[in-house]
Motif scaffolding. Structure first.
Motif, PDB file in Angstrom:
ATOM      1  N   HIS A 148       0.836  -1.201   0.000  1.00 14.62           N
ATOM      2  CA  HIS A 148       0.000   0.000   0.000  1.00 14.62           C
ATOM      3  C   HIS A 148       0.877   1.260   0.000  1.00 14.62           C
ATOM      4  O   HIS A 148       0.518   2.271   0.608  1.00 14.62           O
ATOM      5  CB  HIS A 148      -0.930   0.003   1.222  1.00 14.62           C
ATOM      6  CG  HIS A 148      -1.920  -1.122   1.234  1.00 14.62           C
ATOM      7  ND1 HIS A 148      -1.591  -2.379   1.680  1.00 14.62           N
ATOM      8  CD2 HIS A 148      -3.224  -1.188   0.830  1.00 14.62           C
ATOM      9  CE1 HIS A 148      -2.653  -3.169   1.579  1.00 14.62           C
ATOM     10  NE2 HIS A 148      -3.649  -2.481   1.063  1.00 14.62           N
ATOM     11  N   TYR A 179      -0.210   4.868  -0.372  1.00 14.77           N
ATOM     12  CA  TYR A 179      -0.941   5.525   0.723  1.00 14.77           C
ATOM     13  C   TYR A 179      -0.158   5.579   2.037  1.00 14.77           C
ATOM     14  O   TYR A 179      -0.497   6.388   2.907  1.00 14.77           O
ATOM     15  CB  TYR A 179      -2.258   4.784   0.981  1.00 14.77           C
ATOM     16  CG  TYR A 179      -3.109   4.601  -0.245  1.00 14.77           C
ATOM     17  CD1 TYR A 179      -3.791   5.679  -0.809  1.00 14.77           C
ATOM     18  CD2 TYR A 179      -3.232   3.357  -0.860  1.00 14.77           C
ATOM     19  CE1 TYR A 179      -4.565   5.521  -1.942  1.00 14.77           C
ATOM     20  CE2 TYR A 179      -4.015   3.180  -1.998  1.00 14.77           C
ATOM     21  CZ  TYR A 179      -4.672   4.270  -2.531  1.00 14.77           C
ATOM     22  OH  TYR A 179      -5.438   4.111  -3.654  1.00 14.77           O
ATOM     23  N   ARG A 185      -6.690  -4.084   5.348  1.00 18.28           N
ATOM     24  CA  ARG A 185      -6.579  -4.206   3.893  1.00 18.28           C
ATOM     25  C   ARG A 185      -7.955  -4.037   3.227  1.00 18.28           C
ATOM     26  O   ARG A 185      -8.096  -3.311   2.225  1.00 18.28           O
ATOM     27  CB  ARG A 185      -5.984  -5.561   3.526  1.00 18.28           C
ATOM     28  CG  ARG A 185      -5.748  -5.754   2.024  1.00 18.28           C
ATOM     29  CD  ARG A 185      -5.428  -7.194   1.688  1.00 18.28           C
ATOM     30  NE  ARG A 185      -6.564  -8.085   1.930  1.00 18.28           N
ATOM     31  CZ  ARG A 185      -7.608  -8.220   1.108  1.00 18.28           C
ATOM     32  NH1 ARG A 185      -7.660  -7.510  -0.019  1.00 18.28           N
ATOM     33  NH2 ARG A 185      -8.594  -9.054   1.396  1.00 18.28           N
ATOM     34  N   MET A 230      -9.021  -0.399   3.417  1.00 22.95           N
ATOM     35  CA  MET A 230      -8.308   0.447   2.456  1.00 22.95           C
ATOM     36  C   MET A 230      -8.949   0.341   1.070  1.00 22.95           C
ATOM     37  O   MET A 230      -9.042   1.336   0.340  1.00 22.95           O
ATOM     38  CB  MET A 230      -6.837   0.043   2.386  1.00 22.95           C
ATOM     39  CG  MET A 230      -6.054   0.239   3.676  1.00 22.95           C
ATOM     40  SD  MET A 230      -5.874   1.971   4.160  1.00 22.95           S
ATOM     41  CE  MET A 230      -4.783   2.577   2.884  1.00 22.95           C
ATOM     42  N   ARG A 231      -9.405  -0.814   0.708  1.00 21.72           N
ATOM     43  CA  ARG A 231      -9.997  -1.025  -0.608  1.00 21.72           C
ATOM     44  C   ARG A 231     -11.404  -0.427  -0.702  1.00 21.72           C
ATOM     45  O   ARG A 231     -11.769   0.154  -1.722  1.00 21.72           O
ATOM     46  CB  ARG A 231     -10.035  -2.521  -0.923  1.00 21.72           C
ATOM     47  CG  ARG A 231     -10.412  -2.825  -2.373  1.00 21.72           C
ATOM     48  CD  ARG A 231     -10.388  -4.303  -2.694  1.00 21.72           C
ATOM     49  NE  ARG A 231     -11.531  -5.014  -2.125  1.00 21.72           N
ATOM     50  CZ  ARG A 231     -11.448  -5.988  -1.237  1.00 21.72           C
ATOM     51  NH1 ARG A 231     -10.262  -6.367  -0.782  1.00 21.72           N
ATOM     52  NH2 ARG A 231     -12.527  -6.597  -0.777  1.00 21.72           N
TER      53      ARG A 231
END
Length: 402
Positions: free
Chosen positions: A311, A314, A388, A391-392
């Motif tokens: 990631h 970000y 995770r 975040m998506r």
């Protein structure tokens, strides 16, 4: 003495940790039970035998049990040119009490202190509440959180009485390397400035070898008398619940002054707690306990690093080399996110708990969160998987910092 401002880190932890499903804001190595502690000993020990159930529960030895102070003296003497006497160690209810006593006993209004920053809020706000002038010696991310010695020299005044260090550092997981420590010692000794080093995350070094020239010894091992090291069983030793810490110095006068101030506060520390602490720090137990926690840190840090690499659009960081915490910056389109909103929404949606860096350590750390990655591996692994997914699905809706 004026009341200090609200202790943001502790208030955030108090508010959110009891409802977290995946607490990866916790700064202690995964806590152990007394049974688990007993199982780590090289001797065949039952948990019930760690505490003397027949001992009458008086105050006990006021400055701390001889057995516990003896173990600590052995640990501080192992890498030093001369041994440290157990008489130079004062047992306290956690390192937070040891730090407070040092400030309360050794500083007065009109004095000046310099504190490494970012760090635990107590280390600069308690001196300020005592009427002490306080400057921050700033560690910056662009320099991998290493502070600049010339800046420290520029902060020293005629009334500077104390330099306050945090080594390893909360929240970044970085160290003050040995050559820099030696330069700090030279500066302080030339002006008779006391150094207090909060070493509560010592000796949890997992990204630097003891053979590395940068490996930092305890402040007590560098030959300067006017130094104080504080520590506890909470972080590296997985025993926050027993509330045992200490202050140690090679200057008996500093210890006496702290002991005198302590008479007005806690008087003594629980005999039961000290028995558990003594068992944990005994030669038969300490190596297994630390080995467990260093391996836990390495395993979990690898999981966290893998997440950050995946990631990296970000997330950014300086990978920790010690301690239990990482300071990770979250951005979107090159702009820092609102860390408080991010942490609150993340926990509401997933049960994953982080601590917002600007809330806990100062407004200049917008977008940063502190992650405590030395919980049990399954907690960290599952928490990062939930992160995770967040975040998506949700990260684009997190507001940016103003």
């Amino acid at each position: 003495m004026a009341p200090p401002p609200p202790f943001n880190v502790e208030q955030w932890m108090d508010k959110y940790e009891t409802t977290a499903k995946y607490n990866i804001a916790e700064t202690c190595c995964a806590s152990v039970s007394i049974e688990e502690l007993a199982s780590l000993s090289e001797t065949q020990t039952n948990a019930s035998s760690i505490i003397d159930l027949k001992a009458v529960q008086t105050y006990g030895e006021i400055r701390g049990s001889s057995a516990l102070r003896g173990h600590l003296a052995r640990l501080y003497s192992s890498k030093a040119s001369s041994p440290l006497s157990p008489e130079n160690i004062l047992i306290t209810p956690g390192a937070i009490a040891a730090n407070f006593l040092a400030f309360y006993a050794l500083l007065e209004p009109g004095d000046h202190v310099i504190c490494q920053h970012p760090t635990y809020q107590q280390l600069y706000d308690v001196p300020a509440s005592l009427g002490v002038e306080t400057d921050l010696w700033r560690c910056r991310p662009e320099n991998d959180w290493k502070p600049d010695l010339e800046e420290l020299k520029g902060l020293v005044r005629d009334n500077t009485r104390m330099i306050i260090l945090n080594n390893p550092q909360n929240p970044t997981g970085q160290i003050l390397p040995k050559p820099l420590l030696e330069q700090i010692i030279d500066l302080a000794s030339s002006k008779n400035i006391t150094i207090l080093s909060d070493e509560v995350y010592r000796p949890l070094f997992h990204g630097i070898s003891p053979l590395d020239p940068a490996f930092p010894p305890s402040i007590l091992s560098l030959g300067y008398k006017n130094t104080i090291a504080t520590g506890s069983l909470s972080k590296a030793y997985s025993l926050a619940g027993i509330r045992v810490g200490w202050a140690a110095s090679r200057n008996p006068d500093l210890v006496e002054r702290m002991a005198s101030a302590r008479d007005y506060t806690t008087i003594a520390v629980s005999q039961l707690d000290q028995q558990v602490a003594s068992f944990a720090l005994s030669p038969e137990t300490i190596h297994s306990l630390l080995g467990r926690n260093i391996q836990l840190a390495k395993t979990n840090l690898e999981l966290l690093e893998r997440f950050i690499l995946k990631h990296d659009d970000y997330c950014s960081w300086t990978k920790p080399v010690a301690g239990t915490t990482a300071f990770v910056k979250f951005e979107r389109d090159g702009k820092a996110v609102d860390a408080e909103a991010f942490c609150r929404t993340l926990q509401e949606k997933t049960g994953v708990m982080f601590l917002p860096g600007d809330y806990g350590f100062g407004g200049e750390f917008k977008g940063y969160v502190r992650i405590g990655y030395v919980n049990r591996t399954e907690v960290v692994k599952d928490g990062l998987e939930e992160l995770r997914k967040f975040m998506r699905r949700e990260f684009d809706e997190v507001p940016l910092a103003e």
